[in-house]
Design an enzyme around this catalytic site. Structure first.
Site, PDB file in Angstrom:
ATOM      1  N   CYS A 104      -1.196   6.448   9.735  1.00 27.10           N
ATOM      2  CA  CYS A 104       0.223   6.003  10.062  1.00 27.10           C
ATOM      3  C   CYS A 104       0.042   4.801  10.989  1.00 27.10           C
ATOM      4  O   CYS A 104      -0.933   4.691  11.931  1.00 27.10           O
ATOM      5  CB  CYS A 104       1.018   7.070  11.088  1.00 27.10           C
ATOM      6  SG  CYS A 104       2.559   6.605  11.742  1.00 27.10           S
ATOM      7  N   GLU A 136       0.861  -1.278   0.016  1.00 27.87           N
ATOM      8  CA  GLU A 136       0.148  -0.196   0.069  1.00 27.87           C
ATOM      9  C   GLU A 136       0.792   1.303  -0.113  1.00 27.87           C
ATOM     10  O   GLU A 136       1.872   1.102   0.687  1.00 27.87           O
ATOM     11  CB  GLU A 136      -1.117  -0.063   1.167  1.00 27.87           C
ATOM     12  CG  GLU A 136      -1.901  -1.133   1.088  1.00 27.87           C
ATOM     13  CD  GLU A 136      -3.083  -0.945   2.255  1.00 27.87           C
ATOM     14  OE1 GLU A 136      -4.039  -1.735   2.113  1.00 27.87           O
ATOM     15  OE2 GLU A 136      -2.860  -0.648   3.389  1.00 27.87           O
ATOM     16  N   CYS A 163       3.404   8.539   0.330  1.00 28.84           N
ATOM     17  CA  CYS A 163       4.269   7.736   1.595  1.00 28.84           C
ATOM     18  C   CYS A 163       4.284   6.291   0.816  1.00 28.84           C
ATOM     19  O   CYS A 163       3.315   5.515   0.290  1.00 28.84           O
ATOM     20  CB  CYS A 163       3.581   7.427   2.733  1.00 28.84           C
ATOM     21  SG  CYS A 163       3.671   6.473   3.878  1.00 28.84           S
ATOM     22  N   GLU A 211      10.375  -2.387   6.704  1.00 31.74           N
ATOM     23  CA  GLU A 211      11.511  -1.517   7.280  1.00 31.74           C
ATOM     24  C   GLU A 211      12.406  -1.492   6.290  1.00 31.74           C
ATOM     25  O   GLU A 211      13.232  -1.999   5.778  1.00 31.74           O
ATOM     26  CB  GLU A 211      12.081  -2.484   8.639  1.00 31.74           C
ATOM     27  CG  GLU A 211      13.506  -1.833   9.113  1.00 31.74           C
ATOM     28  CD  GLU A 211      13.597  -0.525   9.477  1.00 31.74           C
ATOM     29  OE1 GLU A 211      14.317   0.223   8.836  1.00 31.74           O
ATOM     30  OE2 GLU A 211      12.930  -0.056  10.142  1.00 31.74           O
ATOM     31  N   ASN A 214      -3.430   5.707  15.533  1.00 33.36           N
ATOM     32  CA  ASN A 214      -4.716   5.067  15.050  1.00 33.36           C
ATOM     33  C   ASN A 214      -4.653   3.848  15.177  1.00 33.36           C
ATOM     34  O   ASN A 214      -4.250   2.870  15.029  1.00 33.36           O
ATOM     35  CB  ASN A 214      -4.239   5.325  13.373  1.00 33.36           C
ATOM     36  CG  ASN A 214      -3.873   6.648  13.049  1.00 33.36           C
ATOM     37  OD1 ASN A 214      -4.709   7.784  13.195  1.00 33.36           O
ATOM     38  ND2 ASN A 214      -2.535   6.990  12.876  1.00 33.36           N
ATOM     39  N   CYS A 257       1.211  -1.327  15.149  1.00 29.59           N
ATOM     40  CA  CYS A 257       1.465  -1.256  13.762  1.00 29.59           C
ATOM     41  C   CYS A 257       0.753  -2.652  12.982  1.00 29.59           C
ATOM     42  O   CYS A 257       0.964  -3.590  13.340  1.00 29.59           O
ATOM     43  CB  CYS A 257       2.979  -1.020  13.305  1.00 29.59           C
ATOM     44  SG  CYS A 257       2.903  -0.733  11.525  1.00 29.59           S
ATOM     45  N   CYS A 316       6.506  -7.184   6.887  1.00 33.27           N
ATOM     46  CA  CYS A 316       7.421  -6.569   7.820  1.00 33.27           C
ATOM     47  C   CYS A 316       7.829  -7.913   8.744  1.00 33.27           C
ATOM     48  O   CYS A 316       6.893  -8.445   9.189  1.00 33.27           O
ATOM     49  CB  CYS A 316       6.999  -5.345   8.415  1.00 33.27           C
ATOM     50  SG  CYS A 316       8.350  -4.663   9.405  1.00 33.27           S
ATOM     51  N   CYS A 352       6.196  -4.538  15.552  1.00 37.99           N
ATOM     52  CA  CYS A 352       5.972  -3.621  16.392  1.00 37.99           C
ATOM     53  C   CYS A 352       4.463  -3.717  16.730  1.00 37.99           C
ATOM     54  O   CYS A 352       3.548  -3.934  15.887  1.00 37.99           O
ATOM     55  CB  CYS A 352       6.137  -2.049  15.395  1.00 37.99           C
ATOM     56  SG  CYS A 352       7.824  -1.950  15.141  1.00 37.99           S
ATOM     57  N   SER A 397      11.525   6.115  14.379  1.00 32.75           N
ATOM     58  CA  SER A 397      10.425   5.830  15.046  1.00 32.75           C
ATOM     59  C   SER A 397      10.702   5.507  16.366  1.00 32.75           C
ATOM     60  O   SER A 397      10.984   4.179  16.730  1.00 32.75           O
ATOM     61  CB  SER A 397       9.582   4.730  14.538  1.00 32.75           C
ATOM     62  OG  SER A 397       9.110   5.050  13.055  1.00 32.75           O
ATOM     63  N   LEU A 398      10.564   6.406  17.168  1.00 32.42           N
ATOM     64  CA  LEU A 398      11.044   6.175  18.712  1.00 32.42           C
ATOM     65  C   LEU A 398       9.823   5.661  19.576  1.00 32.42           C
ATOM     66  O   LEU A 398       9.918   4.419  20.253  1.00 32.42           O
ATOM     67  CB  LEU A 398      11.547   7.533  19.334  1.00 32.42           C
ATOM     68  CG  LEU A 398      12.070   7.404  20.543  1.00 32.42           C
ATOM     69  CD1 LEU A 398      13.582   6.648  20.421  1.00 32.42           C
ATOM     70  CD2 LEU A 398      12.771   8.928  21.083  1.00 32.42           C
ATOM     71  N   HIS A 399       8.952   6.349  19.899  1.00 31.54           N
ATOM     72  CA  HIS A 399       7.823   6.044  20.508  1.00 31.54           C
ATOM     73  C   HIS A 399       7.821   5.760  22.079  1.00 31.54           C
ATOM     74  O   HIS A 399       6.924   5.636  22.755  1.00 31.54           O
ATOM     75  CB  HIS A 399       7.122   4.816  19.902  1.00 31.54           C
ATOM     76  CG  HIS A 399       6.616   5.082  18.261  1.00 31.54           C
ATOM     77  ND1 HIS A 399       6.193   6.497  17.971  1.00 31.54           N
ATOM     78  CD2 HIS A 399       7.232   4.467  17.325  1.00 31.54           C
ATOM     79  CE1 HIS A 399       6.379   6.276  16.477  1.00 31.54           C
ATOM     80  NE2 HIS A 399       6.999   5.043  16.175  1.00 31.54           N
ATOM     81  N   SER A 456      12.180   6.523   7.058  1.00 35.99           N
ATOM     82  CA  SER A 456      11.988   6.239   8.485  1.00 35.99           C
ATOM     83  C   SER A 456      12.365   4.615   8.820  1.00 35.99           C
ATOM     84  O   SER A 456      11.992   3.795   8.203  1.00 35.99           O
ATOM     85  CB  SER A 456      10.473   6.441   8.761  1.00 35.99           C
ATOM     86  OG  SER A 456      10.150   6.139  10.040  1.00 35.99           O
TER      87      SER A 456
END
Length: 359
Positions: A342, A97, A110, A169, A299, A124, A117, A121, A223-225, A200
């Site tokens: 996201c 996508e 994007c 990734e 999201n 996600c 992946c 995570c 991408s820390l979070h 990213s």
């Protein structure tokens, strides 16, 4: 007698020199290679018949020996906020996508770098898929071209920015991602500025170091979070082998080699990483190298139980960072109603294709 199917080569896997060698071996003039290369990467044609400055004989030679394995739009949805999500079908029928994100000052594509992946995570949607394979440079390039065409046809606005923030990734598909960026930025390709491109990563320290060693010209986002290892391990298992200390060292190396300020992406999850203590830990991590912080609205996805923080908590979090002289941007989600925001990309065919809208 059993018929053996001869599989043609994908011409976009060949370098300019390899195309030239093929032509001369078949009695063609070598300078035609540059023309072919321009048709493929500058003009983005998807058939040999469109290469109109080549003779019919040359076009037939190419047709008989090569394929152009073009990416196609399988499904398209248009959000109420004008975001467009596309499901792209690859030559082997895998789906990825990509998203066109319109804004007042920019038009951003994007794009995805892998089918699925491998990083798992927890917040996600793509992380709940298996990684089937890497995308090759042409498959990433095609996403950019198709999204660019959507920007121009829907909104009469050129594409201005590209973010490698879709499925996969990017740094685990390192060579192909860098090759795709070369085709996108090269004068012999689309000619976009590398400063308009952001890659990213969830945080592969040794590959961030390699980006620095390669002195790349594009931007890097992490991408820390979470800015402590216990919490980050919980939501991003990759942190167990790429700790915050290791990431700090690699980001410092990247900055010293490239001079490019890093972007830290931080989703605020309700009562998980949204306290003032979390903000302090983020500041302590971020102050070690030049950076800006993008606070991102979460999201929700069906597979996870995380929810978005409340507006008051978000405001206090951002104000604390700003009081420490950090550059902070609060990013509002786009395309939530079509699962284009996201963390929501999952390569599934949507049940309904919504009506298109125009500017």
């Amino acid at each position: 007698m059993e018929t053996v199917k001869i599989t043609k080569k994908d011409i976009r896997k060949l370098s300019l020199a390899q195309i030239k060698d093929f032509l001369t071996e078949h009695g063609e003039q070598g300078f035609r290679a540059k023309q072919i290369y321009e048709w493929l990467w500058k003009k983005s044609v998807l058939t040999f018949e469109e290469m109109t400055n080549l003779s019919k004989k040359t076009r037939e030679l190419l047709e008989n020996n090569f394929d152009i394995r073009a990416v196609k739009v399988s499904e398209k949805q248009v959000s109420s906020d004008r975001t467009i999500k596309s499901s792209f079908e690859l030559f082997d029928h895998n789906l990825v996508e990509g998203v066109l994100i319109p804004a007042d000052d920019r038009m951003t594509a994007c794009v995805s770098s892998q089918v699925g992946c491998s990083l798992t995570c927890k917040f996600c949607a793509t992380g709940y898929m298996d990684r089937k394979r890497n995308l090759d440079p042409a498959e990433i390039y095609d996403q950019v071209v198709l999204i660019r065409d959507q920007a121009e046809s829907h909104y009469q606005t050129p594409l201005t920015n590209i973010v490698y923030m879709g499925m996969g990734e990017p740094l685990l598909n390192y060579a192909n991602v860098l090759s795709s960026i070369n085709y996108i930025t090269s004068p012999e390709g689309l000619g976009m500025s590398p400063k308009r491109i952001t890659v990213s990563t969830a945080g592969i320290a040794k590959m961030i170091t390699k980006l620095g060693d390669d002195e790349v010209k594009f931007n890097l986002a992490l991408s820390l979070h979470a800015a402590n290892d216990v919490k980050r391990n919980e939501i991003m298992p990759i942190n167990e082998s790429n700790t915050l200390e290791a990431l700090k060292d690699s980001l410092l190396h990247f900055y010293k080699k490239t001079g490019s300020r890093i972007t830290l992406e931080y989703i605020l999850f309700y009562r998980f990483n949204d306290s003032l203590q979390d903000a302090k830990e983020l500041w302590e991590f971020a102050r070690q190298f030049p950076c800006k912080i993008n606070i991102i609205e979460y999201n929700p996805i069906a597979e996870a139980n995380y929810t978005n923080t409340d507006p008051q908590t978000l405001s206090k979090f951002a104000q604390f960072l700003e009081s420490k002289n950090m550059v902070v941007n609060v990013r509002r989600s786009r395309g939530k109603d079509i699962d284009a925001a996201c963390g929501q990309l999952a390569g599934k065919k949507p049940p309904v294709v919504k009506e298109e809208v125009t500017a």
